[in-house]
Scaffold this motif. Structure first.
Motif, short mmCIF file in Angstrom:
data_model
loop_
_atom_site.label_atom_id
_atom_site.label_comp_id
_atom_site.label_asym_id
_atom_site.label_seq_id
_atom_site.Cartn_x
_atom_site.Cartn_y
_atom_site.Cartn_z
N ASP A 1 26.66 -81.14 36.72
CA ASP A 1 25.84 -81.91 37.66
C ASP A 1 24.91 -80.96 38.43
N ALA A 2 23.65 -80.92 38.00
CA ALA A 2 22.68 -80.02 38.65
C ALA A 2 22.47 -80.38 40.12
N ASP A 3 22.60 -81.65 40.46
CA ASP A 3 22.45 -82.05 41.87
C ASP A 3 23.56 -81.44 42.72
N GLN A 4 24.78 -81.44 42.19
CA GLN A 4 25.89 -80.79 42.89
C GLN A 4 25.67 -79.28 42.94
N GLY A 5 25.08 -78.73 41.88
CA GLY A 5 24.74 -77.31 41.86
C GLY A 5 23.73 -76.97 42.93
N ALA A 6 22.77 -77.86 43.18
CA ALA A 6 21.77 -77.65 44.24
C ALA A 6 22.45 -77.63 45.60
N ILE A 7 23.41 -78.50 45.79
CA ILE A 7 24.15 -78.54 47.07
C ILE A 7 24.95 -77.24 47.23
N TYR A 8 25.59 -76.79 46.15
CA TYR A 8 26.35 -75.54 46.20
C TYR A 8 25.41 -74.38 46.52
N PHE A 9 24.24 -74.34 45.86
CA PHE A 9 23.27 -73.29 46.10
C PHE A 9 22.84 -73.28 47.56
N GLU A 10 22.53 -74.44 48.09
CA GLU A 10 22.09 -74.55 49.49
C GLU A 10 23.15 -74.03 50.45
N LYS A 11 24.41 -74.36 50.19
CA LYS A 11 25.50 -73.95 51.09
C LYS A 11 25.88 -72.48 50.94
N ASN A 12 25.76 -71.95 49.73
CA ASN A 12 26.35 -70.63 49.45
C ASN A 12 25.38 -69.53 49.04
N CYS A 13 24.17 -69.87 48.68
CA CYS A 13 23.28 -68.86 48.10
C CYS A 13 21.99 -68.62 48.88
N THR A 14 21.54 -69.61 49.64
CA THR A 14 20.24 -69.50 50.30
C THR A 14 20.21 -68.48 51.42
N GLY A 15 21.34 -67.98 51.83
CA GLY A 15 21.35 -66.90 52.82
C GLY A 15 20.73 -65.62 52.27
N CYS A 16 20.77 -65.46 50.94
CA CYS A 16 20.26 -64.25 50.30
C CYS A 16 19.22 -64.50 49.22
N HIS A 17 19.18 -65.71 48.67
CA HIS A 17 18.29 -65.99 47.54
C HIS A 17 17.38 -67.17 47.81
N LEU A 18 16.14 -67.04 47.36
CA LEU A 18 15.18 -68.13 47.36
C LEU A 18 14.97 -68.55 45.92
N PHE A 19 14.37 -69.72 45.72
CA PHE A 19 14.16 -70.17 44.35
C PHE A 19 12.73 -70.65 44.10
#
Length: 129
Positions: free
Chosen positions: A21-39
């Motif tokens: 589920d890419a939508d769930q992946g987007a939520i995971y990215f927002e919560k866990n990855c955006t502190g260090c990564h942009l897309f």
């Protein structure tokens, strides 16, 4: 006498990507990855490199002002789904020497969803296996 080190390799993820589920992946990215990564390519980099078009891109190839670790610079080939699966399962454990000190996505479902989301960030997505 030196001891052999066996690095953990997670179970293959390819079979799970078709139902991820890419939508769930987007939520995971927002919560866990955006502190260090942009897309978004136009935003450039953050602490970590921008992840637009990461799937299928040559490893450590995007210009990155903060510099990649020697470990990542030593990796060859493109970021495949399985390479991302291994790396994201625990970057510091699976790829010792990386500067990414995040726990990654140790849960297989979260990781499959995250990889499915990263695929959506590609201008020309790599076909699913």
């Amino acid at each position: 006498m030196s001891q052999d080190v066996i690095l953990p390799i997670p179970a293959p993820i390819s079979d799970r990507l078709g139902t991820a589920d890419a939508d769930q992946g987007a939520i995971y990215f927002e919560k866990n990855c955006t502190g260090c990564h942009l897309f978004e390519p136009e935003l450039g980099d953050s602490t970590g490199p921008n992840l637009s078009n990461v799937v299928g891109r040559d490893k450590a190839s995007r210009p990155f002002p903060n510099g990649y670790s020697k470990t990542l610079l030593g990796l060859e080939g493109n970021w495949t789904y399985e390479d991302l699966n291994t790396f994201l399962s625990g970057p510091a454990i699976t790829t010792p020497g990386t500067r990414m000190d995040s726990r990654g996505a140790p849960d297989e479902t979260d990781r499959a969803n995250l990889i499915a989301y990263l695929r959506t960030l590609s201008d020309d997505p790599v076909p699913l296996p």
